[in-house]
Design a protein around this motif. Sequence first.
Motif, PDB file in Angstrom:
ATOM      1  N   ALA A  52      46.958 -19.598-133.181  1.00  0.00           N
ATOM      2  CA  ALA A  52      48.168 -20.368-133.054  1.00  0.00           C
ATOM      3  C   ALA A  52      48.357 -21.380-134.247  1.00  0.00           C
ATOM      4  CB  ALA A  52      48.198 -21.232-131.724  1.00  0.00           C
ATOM      5  N   TYR A  53      47.292 -21.900-134.826  1.00  0.00           N
ATOM      6  CA  TYR A  53      47.362 -22.706-135.871  1.00  0.00           C
ATOM      7  C   TYR A  53      47.724 -21.962-137.178  1.00  0.00           C
ATOM      8  CZ  TYR A  53      45.669 -26.397-133.323  1.00  0.00           C
ATOM      9  OH  TYR A  53      45.485 -27.671-132.372  1.00  0.00           O
ATOM     10  N   GLN A  54      47.208 -20.638-137.146  1.00  0.00           N
ATOM     11  CA  GLN A  54      47.388 -19.629-138.453  1.00  0.00           C
ATOM     12  C   GLN A  54      48.926 -19.508-138.333  1.00  0.00           C
ATOM     13  OE1 GLN A  54      45.029 -16.138-138.038  1.00  0.00           O
ATOM     14  NE2 GLN A  54      43.203 -17.046-138.639  1.00  0.00           N
ATOM     15  N   GLN A  55      49.604 -19.097-137.227  1.00  0.00           N
ATOM     16  CA  GLN A  55      50.980 -18.728-137.008  1.00  0.00           C
ATOM     17  C   GLN A  55      51.817 -19.988-137.413  1.00  0.00           C
ATOM     18  OE1 GLN A  55      52.178 -15.864-136.532  1.00  0.00           O
ATOM     19  NE2 GLN A  55      54.296 -16.737-136.755  1.00  0.00           N
ATOM     20  N   TYR A  56      51.487 -21.260-136.949  1.00  0.00           N
ATOM     21  CA  TYR A  56      52.080 -22.567-137.239  1.00  0.00           C
ATOM     22  C   TYR A  56      52.295 -22.704-138.764  1.00  0.00           C
ATOM     23  CZ  TYR A  56      53.447 -27.326-138.169  1.00  0.00           C
ATOM     24  OH  TYR A  56      53.995 -28.504-138.638  1.00  0.00           O
ATOM     25  N   ILE A  57      51.292 -22.259-139.496  1.00  0.00           N
ATOM     26  CA  ILE A  57      51.136 -22.823-140.915  1.00  0.00           C
ATOM     27  C   ILE A  57      52.065 -21.513-141.480  1.00  0.00           C
ATOM     28  CG2 ILE A  57      49.750 -22.583-143.104  1.00  0.00           C
ATOM     29  CD1 ILE A  57      47.379 -23.540-141.289  1.00  0.00           C
ATOM     30  N   LYS A  58      51.873 -20.271-141.163  1.00  0.00           N
ATOM     31  CA  LYS A  58      52.905 -19.256-141.626  1.00  0.00           C
ATOM     32  C   LYS A  58      54.209 -19.729-141.356  1.00  0.00           C
ATOM     33  CE  LYS A  58      49.576 -15.558-141.174  1.00  0.00           C
ATOM     34  NZ  LYS A  58      49.343 -14.497-140.072  1.00  0.00           N
ATOM     35  N   SER A  59      54.613 -20.025-140.136  1.00  0.00           N
ATOM     36  CA  SER A  59      55.979 -20.459-139.873  1.00  0.00           C
ATOM     37  C   SER A  59      56.718 -21.537-140.576  1.00  0.00           C
ATOM     38  CB  SER A  59      56.101 -20.546-138.262  1.00  0.00           C
ATOM     39  OG  SER A  59      55.604 -21.613-138.041  1.00  0.00           O
ATOM     40  N   GLU A  60      56.107 -22.522-140.964  1.00  0.00           N
ATOM     41  CA  GLU A  60      56.341 -23.692-141.770  1.00  0.00           C
ATOM     42  C   GLU A  60      56.587 -23.157-143.209  1.00  0.00           C
ATOM     43  OE1 GLU A  60      56.775 -27.099-140.914  1.00  0.00           O
ATOM     44  OE2 GLU A  60      57.285 -25.869-138.964  1.00  0.00           O
ATOM     45  N   LEU A  61      55.798 -22.349-143.579  1.00  0.00           N
ATOM     46  CA  LEU A  61      55.778 -22.022-145.237  1.00  0.00           C
ATOM     47  C   LEU A  61      57.064 -21.227-145.507  1.00  0.00           C
ATOM     48  CD1 LEU A  61      52.139 -20.588-146.010  1.00  0.00           C
ATOM     49  CD2 LEU A  61      53.281 -22.654-146.690  1.00  0.00           C
ATOM     50  N   LEU A  62      57.617 -20.141-144.745  1.00  0.00           N
ATOM     51  CA  LEU A  62      58.471 -19.233-145.020  1.00  0.00           C
ATOM     52  C   LEU A  62      59.849 -20.096-145.426  1.00  0.00           C
ATOM     53  CD1 LEU A  62      57.656 -16.186-142.978  1.00  0.00           C
ATOM     54  CD2 LEU A  62      57.108 -16.501-145.222  1.00  0.00           C
ATOM     55  N   PRO A  63      60.258 -20.975-144.267  1.00  0.00           N
ATOM     56  CA  PRO A  63      61.487 -21.634-144.614  1.00  0.00           C
ATOM     57  C   PRO A  63      61.672 -22.458-145.939  1.00  0.00           C
ATOM     58  CG  PRO A  63      60.944 -21.831-142.208  1.00  0.00           C
ATOM     59  CD  PRO A  63      59.855 -21.514-143.150  1.00  0.00           C
ATOM     60  N   CYS A  64      60.395 -22.572-146.493  1.00  0.00           N
ATOM     61  CA  CYS A  64      60.190 -23.661-147.653  1.00  0.00           C
ATOM     62  C   CYS A  64      60.219 -22.853-148.858  1.00  0.00           C
ATOM     63  CB  CYS A  64      58.956 -24.388-147.590  1.00  0.00           C
ATOM     64  SG  CYS A  64      59.063 -25.922-148.457  1.00  0.00           S
ATOM     65  N   LEU A  65      60.493 -21.517-148.802  1.00  0.00           N
ATOM     66  CA  LEU A  65      60.492 -20.792-150.051  1.00  0.00           C
ATOM     67  C   LEU A  65      61.541 -20.935-150.992  1.00  0.00           C
ATOM     68  CD1 LEU A  65      59.902 -17.031-148.465  1.00  0.00           C
ATOM     69  CD2 LEU A  65      58.447 -18.328-150.411  1.00  0.00           C
ATOM     70  N   GLY A  66      62.840 -21.622-150.135  1.00  0.00           N
ATOM     71  CA  GLY A  66      63.902 -22.249-151.085  1.00  0.00           C
ATOM     72  C   GLY A  66      64.083 -23.419-151.135  1.00  0.00           C
ATOM     73  N   ALA A  67      63.033 -24.318-151.049  1.00  0.00           N
ATOM     74  CA  ALA A  67      63.051 -25.678-151.185  1.00  0.00           C
ATOM     75  C   ALA A  67      63.692 -25.939-152.595  1.00  0.00           C
ATOM     76  CB  ALA A  67      61.467 -26.229-151.192  1.00  0.00           C
ATOM     77  N   ALA A  68      64.336 -27.496-152.552  1.00  0.00           N
ATOM     78  CA  ALA A  68      65.277 -27.725-153.500  1.00  0.00           C
ATOM     79  C   ALA A  68      64.401 -28.077-154.842  1.00  0.00           C
ATOM     80  CB  ALA A  68      66.019 -28.909-153.272  1.00  0.00           C
ATOM     81  N   ASP A  69      63.196 -28.571-154.459  1.00  0.00           N
ATOM     82  CA  ASP A  69      62.139 -29.053-155.717  1.00  0.00           C
ATOM     83  C   ASP A  69      61.384 -27.908-155.994  1.00  0.00           C
ATOM     84  OD1 ASP A  69      59.468 -29.924-156.721  1.00  0.00           O
ATOM     85  OD2 ASP A  69      60.958 -31.685-157.012  1.00  0.00           O
ATOM     86  N   ARG A  70      61.450 -27.393-157.299  1.00  0.00           N
ATOM     87  CA  ARG A  70      60.318 -26.260-157.952  1.00  0.00           C
ATOM     88  C   ARG A  70      58.959 -26.427-157.577  1.00  0.00           C
ATOM     89  NH1 ARG A  70      58.287 -25.739-162.889  1.00  0.00           N
ATOM     90  NH2 ARG A  70      59.232 -27.582-163.649  1.00  0.00           N
ATOM     91  N   HIS A  71      58.796 -27.794-157.941  1.00  0.00           N
ATOM     92  CA  HIS A  71      57.081 -27.891-157.877  1.00  0.00           C
ATOM     93  C   HIS A  71      56.644 -27.581-156.361  1.00  0.00           C
ATOM     94  CE1 HIS A  71      57.052 -29.809-161.616  1.00  0.00           C
ATOM     95  NE2 HIS A  71      57.815 -30.554-161.360  1.00  0.00           N
ATOM     96  N   ILE A  72      57.557 -27.876-155.252  1.00  0.00           N
ATOM     97  CA  ILE A  72      57.377 -27.477-153.915  1.00  0.00           C
ATOM     98  C   ILE A  72      57.240 -26.055-153.721  1.00  0.00           C
ATOM     99  CG2 ILE A  72      58.083 -27.860-151.531  1.00  0.00           C
ATOM    100  CD1 ILE A  72      56.822 -30.121-152.684  1.00  0.00           C
ATOM    101  N   ARG A  73      58.176 -25.353-154.277  1.00  0.00           N
ATOM    102  CA  ARG A  73      58.407 -24.072-154.201  1.00  0.00           C
ATOM    103  C   ARG A  73      57.300 -23.244-154.908  1.00  0.00           C
ATOM    104  NH1 ARG A  73      63.833 -24.872-156.166  1.00  0.00           N
ATOM    105  NH2 ARG A  73      63.085 -23.761-158.268  1.00  0.00           N
ATOM    106  N   SER A  74      56.559 -23.849-155.842  1.00  0.00           N
ATOM    107  CA  SER A  74      55.883 -23.041-156.438  1.00  0.00           C
ATOM    108  C   SER A  74      54.386 -23.337-155.837  1.00  0.00           C
ATOM    109  CB  SER A  74      55.456 -23.638-157.708  1.00  0.00           C
ATOM    110  OG  SER A  74      54.331 -23.229-158.474  1.00  0.00           O
ATOM    111  N   THR A  75      54.257 -24.401-155.197  1.00  0.00           N
ATOM    112  CA  THR A  75      52.982 -24.826-154.349  1.00  0.00           C
ATOM    113  C   THR A  75      53.000 -23.870-153.055  1.00  0.00           C
ATOM    114  OG1 THR A  75      52.792 -26.997-155.050  1.00  0.00           O
ATOM    115  CG2 THR A  75      51.605 -26.486-153.202  1.00  0.00           C
ATOM    116  N   VAL A  76      54.078 -23.653-152.508  1.00  0.00           N
ATOM    117  CA  VAL A  76      54.460 -22.803-151.253  1.00  0.00           C
ATOM    118  C   VAL A  76      53.975 -21.341-151.661  1.00  0.00           C
ATOM    119  CG1 VAL A  76      56.043 -21.827-149.630  1.00  0.00           C
ATOM    120  CG2 VAL A  76      56.009 -24.362-150.100  1.00  0.00           C
TER     121      VAL A  76
END
Length: 549
Positions: free
Chosen positions: A89-113
């Motif tokens: 369940a925690y694996q799935q939580y982390i995955k589900s949080e990462l995908l919407p952040c692919l298009g984050a406004a900040d380039r550094h956040i996108r790169s870290t994701v």
Amino acid sequence: MATQAQLWRPEEAGLREICGLLEQHISPTSNKSPIWQQLQHCGQFPDFNNYLAFILVRAEQGTSVEIRQASGLLLKNNLRTAFKSLPPAYQQYIKSELLPCLGAADRHIRSTVGTIISVVVQQGGVSGWPELLQALVHCLDSNDINHMDGAMDALSKICEDIPQELDSDVPGLAERPINLLLPRLFQFFQSPHASLRKLSLGSVNQFIMLMPTSLVLSMDKYLQGLFALAHDPAAEVRKLVCVAFVQLIEVRPTFLELHLSNVIEYMLEANKDIDDEVALEACEFWSAYCEGQLSPDSLRGFLPRLIPILLSNMAFAEDDETLLDAEEDESVADRDQDLKPRFHSSRLHGSADAENDDDEIFNIWNLRKCSAAGLDILSNVFADAILPTFMPIVQAKLVSTDDVSWKEREAAVLALGAVADGCFNGLYHHLSEIVEFLIPLLDDKFPLIRSITCWTLSRYSKFIVQGIGHQKGHEQFDKVLMGLLRRVLDTNKRVQDAACSGFATIEEEAAEELVPRLEIILQHLMCAYGKYQDLLEVLNVGRVVTVKS
């Protein structure tokens, strides 16, 4: 019904505590050791990585990008070792949080994701994350620059780290992921955004070694894309074009046969690129070509243009010169390893003697070394055929004696050493004059010329020792020997190092011929023993001489 992953929420107190620790940890004035211990203690809680994912993705208000990025980097490191042991369940939580952040406004956040996504795929594969491929394709097709850039960044890291995952059968998919992705990557070759052109080309390049069927079937389109990007305004893109041609010539040279003349023409121009990294990647092509399966005849006609380019690139650049300014240098860490080019090795392909290099800063693969390596292998393939072009240029560089042109003089000495093996027969009747010319350079005012002369003379050690049997050769041998021994006592550590290495090579060839000279040799070595901070080289040479005597 809501899943356990969707139900998880951070506690405010825990969130504040972890953010506070991360803020202290990235502060340049903090004592990081106790803070790191506290973060490690937090890591004992099973949902700690959920907090890190939440901070990276959702803690936008009141939390700096630096703290969010630090949270993401800690998450990445944790997942490398702990992802498989996390509750599903925690694996799935982390995955589900990462995908919407692919298009984050900040380039550094996108790169870290993107980095974290690649780590998760390394741990669980593409088949363990069925939503990922769909999310990547959706972002790539979105026409939103942030989403396209974020997806391309993540995809490029997956291609770099685990390209084989994208060329594997995935349950539930009608075809392999690479088949879906490759057409989209080719489309980005034409993007108006340099970052997307770079990421897409770099991603495709990662599959050259694997050569999946989809790339083989698309090779014409790939080559068209490479030629279209060959003169891209972005140096990073031009560099990747050169990388692609070098790898293709190594792995599948037949793909380039119909285009070989155009590729060579392009590499000649790229070898003179104003960007040193582009020129370096282009320079790799000549060694790769000679070591490949193509006929040397296709390159022969280009030698009159190629040799001058390589010789020009062998002169020291300004940043190299700064490493050699100090005439007296007692720091062992400042020793220059640049004087012995690591032929037939590169930063891309690895160096055979890399494990023996003590000082990494002086062993960075650069255009000078790559050009010398290219010249070395060309001389072994084409032998004396390069001399009509090579010798007039080298002679012109050698006769200039003013201080302004010392780099050209040094490059000519290096070039003579580079072709020592391949062109030995063609140079044989001139070697006495060449050695005679080199001997005074052992006392040149510039330490780099002194050091490179030690190395070049050692490359002709067999000829020098063979001449002992006649009067002129005997005198020349003594001049070389005494010159190297003087340089063993040089005030410059880098020259000392080169002289010890050169003397050891001469000693191997001369063997018992050194016996009448042992007293003066040992005098110099004992004097060096008293001066050196780092005695390894002189002790090794002294030990060999003593044993053989």
